[in-house]
Scaffold this motif. Sequence first.
Motif, PDB file in Angstrom:
ATOM      1  N   ASP A 181      63.363  73.724 -83.203  1.00  0.00           N
ATOM      2  CA  ASP A 181      63.594  72.878 -84.249  1.00  0.00           C
ATOM      3  C   ASP A 181      64.877  72.696 -84.919  1.00  0.00           C
ATOM      4  O   ASP A 181      65.661  72.098 -85.520  1.00  0.00           O
ATOM      5  CB  ASP A 181      62.596  73.104 -85.254  1.00  0.00           C
ATOM      6  N   TYR A 182      65.638  74.247 -84.904  1.00  0.00           N
ATOM      7  CA  TYR A 182      66.932  74.423 -85.542  1.00  0.00           C
ATOM      8  C   TYR A 182      67.932  75.128 -84.709  1.00  0.00           C
ATOM      9  O   TYR A 182      67.349  75.874 -83.508  1.00  0.00           O
ATOM     10  CB  TYR A 182      66.897  75.046 -86.862  1.00  0.00           C
ATOM     11  N   PHE A 183      69.016  74.840 -84.712  1.00  0.00           N
ATOM     12  CA  PHE A 183      70.113  75.797 -83.971  1.00  0.00           C
ATOM     13  C   PHE A 183      70.960  76.402 -84.985  1.00  0.00           C
ATOM     14  O   PHE A 183      71.514  75.625 -85.992  1.00  0.00           O
ATOM     15  CB  PHE A 183      71.107  74.708 -83.060  1.00  0.00           C
ATOM     16  N   SER A 184      71.278  77.673 -84.895  1.00  0.00           N
ATOM     17  CA  SER A 184      71.909  78.568 -86.067  1.00  0.00           C
ATOM     18  C   SER A 184      72.833  79.242 -85.327  1.00  0.00           C
ATOM     19  O   SER A 184      72.847  79.448 -83.988  1.00  0.00           O
ATOM     20  CB  SER A 184      71.128  79.377 -86.626  1.00  0.00           C
ATOM     21  N   TYR A 185      74.040  79.546 -85.984  1.00  0.00           N
ATOM     22  CA  TYR A 185      74.952  80.659 -85.535  1.00  0.00           C
ATOM     23  C   TYR A 185      75.752  81.551 -86.497  1.00  0.00           C
ATOM     24  O   TYR A 185      75.714  80.873 -87.710  1.00  0.00           O
ATOM     25  CB  TYR A 185      76.038  79.913 -84.521  1.00  0.00           C
ATOM     26  N   LEU A 186      76.140  82.452 -86.117  1.00  0.00           N
ATOM     27  CA  LEU A 186      76.787  83.714 -87.007  1.00  0.00           C
ATOM     28  C   LEU A 186      78.267  83.984 -86.397  1.00  0.00           C
ATOM     29  O   LEU A 186      78.266  83.793 -85.110  1.00  0.00           O
ATOM     30  CB  LEU A 186      76.293  84.716 -87.104  1.00  0.00           C
ATOM     31  N   ASP A 187      79.167  84.368 -86.941  1.00  0.00           N
ATOM     32  CA  ASP A 187      80.239  84.810 -86.296  1.00  0.00           C
ATOM     33  C   ASP A 187      79.860  86.270 -85.340  1.00  0.00           C
ATOM     34  O   ASP A 187      79.014  86.898 -85.916  1.00  0.00           O
ATOM     35  CB  ASP A 187      81.376  85.140 -87.222  1.00  0.00           C
ATOM     36  N   ALA A 188      80.514  86.291 -84.308  1.00  0.00           N
ATOM     37  CA  ALA A 188      80.262  87.412 -83.500  1.00  0.00           C
ATOM     38  C   ALA A 188      80.475  88.949 -83.960  1.00  0.00           C
ATOM     39  O   ALA A 188      79.726  89.767 -83.768  1.00  0.00           O
ATOM     40  CB  ALA A 188      81.318  87.283 -82.297  1.00  0.00           C
ATOM     41  N   ASP A 189      81.419  89.093 -84.991  1.00  0.00           N
ATOM     42  CA  ASP A 189      81.646  90.265 -85.620  1.00  0.00           C
ATOM     43  C   ASP A 189      80.415  90.642 -86.909  1.00  0.00           C
ATOM     44  O   ASP A 189      80.478  91.569 -87.309  1.00  0.00           O
ATOM     45  CB  ASP A 189      82.823  90.443 -86.452  1.00  0.00           C
ATOM     46  N   LEU A 190      79.375  89.675 -86.980  1.00  0.00           N
ATOM     47  CA  LEU A 190      78.265  89.826 -87.741  1.00  0.00           C
ATOM     48  C   LEU A 190      78.963  90.213 -89.308  1.00  0.00           C
ATOM     49  O   LEU A 190      78.361  91.025 -90.168  1.00  0.00           O
ATOM     50  CB  LEU A 190      77.501  90.822 -87.606  1.00  0.00           C
ATOM     51  N   ALA A 191      80.078  89.418 -89.743  1.00  0.00           N
ATOM     52  CA  ALA A 191      80.637  89.720 -91.138  1.00  0.00           C
ATOM     53  C   ALA A 191      79.381  89.128 -91.996  1.00  0.00           C
ATOM     54  O   ALA A 191      79.230  89.678 -93.271  1.00  0.00           O
ATOM     55  CB  ALA A 191      81.546  88.627 -91.333  1.00  0.00           C
ATOM     56  N   THR A 192      78.661  88.076 -91.609  1.00  0.00           N
ATOM     57  CA  THR A 192      77.376  87.745 -92.478  1.00  0.00           C
ATOM     58  C   THR A 192      76.174  88.236 -91.490  1.00  0.00           C
ATOM     59  O   THR A 192      76.124  88.096 -90.349  1.00  0.00           O
ATOM     60  CB  THR A 192      77.446  86.078 -92.226  1.00  0.00           C
ATOM     61  N   PRO A 193      75.455  89.068 -92.249  1.00  0.00           N
ATOM     62  CA  PRO A 193      74.411  89.564 -91.573  1.00  0.00           C
ATOM     63  C   PRO A 193      73.294  88.846 -91.147  1.00  0.00           C
ATOM     64  O   PRO A 193      72.951  87.686 -91.991  1.00  0.00           O
ATOM     65  CB  PRO A 193      73.886  90.603 -92.767  1.00  0.00           C
ATOM     66  N   ILE A 194      72.463  88.886 -90.271  1.00  0.00           N
ATOM     67  CA  ILE A 194      71.289  88.318 -89.621  1.00  0.00           C
ATOM     68  C   ILE A 194      70.596  87.876 -90.875  1.00  0.00           C
ATOM     69  O   ILE A 194      69.780  87.041 -91.134  1.00  0.00           O
ATOM     70  CB  ILE A 194      70.666  88.775 -88.661  1.00  0.00           C
ATOM     71  N   SER A 195      70.247  88.971 -91.859  1.00  0.00           N
ATOM     72  CA  SER A 195      69.486  88.816 -92.914  1.00  0.00           C
ATOM     73  C   SER A 195      69.602  87.483 -93.894  1.00  0.00           C
ATOM     74  O   SER A 195      68.808  86.869 -94.487  1.00  0.00           O
ATOM     75  CB  SER A 195      69.118  90.031 -93.847  1.00  0.00           C
ATOM     76  N   GLU A 196      70.870  87.380 -93.815  1.00  0.00           N
ATOM     77  CA  GLU A 196      71.493  86.133 -94.680  1.00  0.00           C
ATOM     78  C   GLU A 196      71.043  84.808 -93.843  1.00  0.00           C
ATOM     79  O   GLU A 196      70.757  83.811 -94.628  1.00  0.00           O
ATOM     80  CB  GLU A 196      73.026  86.218 -94.726  1.00  0.00           C
ATOM     81  N   LEU A 197      71.142  84.752 -92.763  1.00  0.00           N
ATOM     82  CA  LEU A 197      70.829  83.428 -91.858  1.00  0.00           C
ATOM     83  C   LEU A 197      69.059  83.451 -92.219  1.00  0.00           C
ATOM     84  O   LEU A 197      68.875  82.366 -92.239  1.00  0.00           O
ATOM     85  CB  LEU A 197      71.107  83.821 -90.535  1.00  0.00           C
ATOM     86  N   ILE A 198      68.494  84.282 -92.113  1.00  0.00           N
ATOM     87  CA  ILE A 198      67.021  84.359 -92.467  1.00  0.00           C
ATOM     88  C   ILE A 198      66.758  83.911 -93.655  1.00  0.00           C
ATOM     89  O   ILE A 198      66.029  82.700 -93.891  1.00  0.00           O
ATOM     90  CB  ILE A 198      66.600  85.716 -92.126  1.00  0.00           C
ATOM     91  N   ARG A 199      67.404  84.146 -94.625  1.00  0.00           N
ATOM     92  CA  ARG A 199      67.286  83.704 -96.195  1.00  0.00           C
ATOM     93  C   ARG A 199      67.815  82.343 -96.198  1.00  0.00           C
ATOM     94  O   ARG A 199      67.214  81.321 -96.853  1.00  0.00           O
ATOM     95  CB  ARG A 199      68.204  84.680 -97.074  1.00  0.00           C
ATOM     96  N   MET A 200      68.883  82.098 -95.655  1.00  0.00           N
ATOM     97  CA  MET A 200      69.254  80.684 -95.789  1.00  0.00           C
ATOM     98  C   MET A 200      68.455  79.493 -94.963  1.00  0.00           C
ATOM     99  O   MET A 200      68.014  78.581 -95.461  1.00  0.00           O
ATOM    100  CB  MET A 200      70.395  80.470 -94.939  1.00  0.00           C
ATOM    101  N   SER A 201      67.514  80.076 -94.142  1.00  0.00           N
ATOM    102  CA  SER A 201      66.483  79.274 -93.187  1.00  0.00           C
ATOM    103  C   SER A 201      65.632  78.695 -94.169  1.00  0.00           C
ATOM    104  O   SER A 201      64.683  77.933 -93.947  1.00  0.00           O
ATOM    105  CB  SER A 201      65.987  79.941 -92.263  1.00  0.00           C
TER     106      SER A 201
END
Length: 178
Positions: A21-41
């Motif tokens: 349903d969704y396509f997401s991405y983060l920078d490879a260096d994980l400057a933004t932690p995965i937990s932020e992506l989960i919160r954004m979702s």
Amino acid sequence: NLGKSKALNYGFNTVKNLEFDYFSYLDADLATPISELIRMSEFLNEEIEFVFGSRVNRIGSNINRKLLRHLIGRFFATVNSLLLQIPVYDTQCGAKILSRNLAEKSFSEKFYTNWVFDVEIFFRVMKAKKNIDINSYAKEIPLEQWTDVGVSSIKPRHYLGIFSDLFKIYRIYSRAKN
């Protein structure tokens, strides 16, 4: 090792025949932690189909960014906001989530530039949602955590090329509007 925009094109084209349903991405260096992506979702719903992070240093957040990088980023973001004609604070944050439909419109074709492809994503999304107010389908989410890790791959000599690329994609997508 051909750059982030090519990696995202490749990644999307690799999964486009799968169910998602969704396509997401983060920078490879994980400057933004995965937990932020989960919160954004959590902000996604039937109306909101484009969510992107924003590195706003504020009380209660933990945004660690070098001052010079922040100042250059603010200048660049202001130019982007003017070109896009929307009040986006941080086009370059490497944390974005798009609905499948918007991802198909944004990642199926190669980008015209490698350094400022994030801005091009905004142009592609707005083209796909022509004549619809971006506030009705997109949300910019201030991050709670972001850490400037390592050295930026953008060197001072790249800045002229970056602004040249910005105006190039502006011309391309401005013509597409008409």
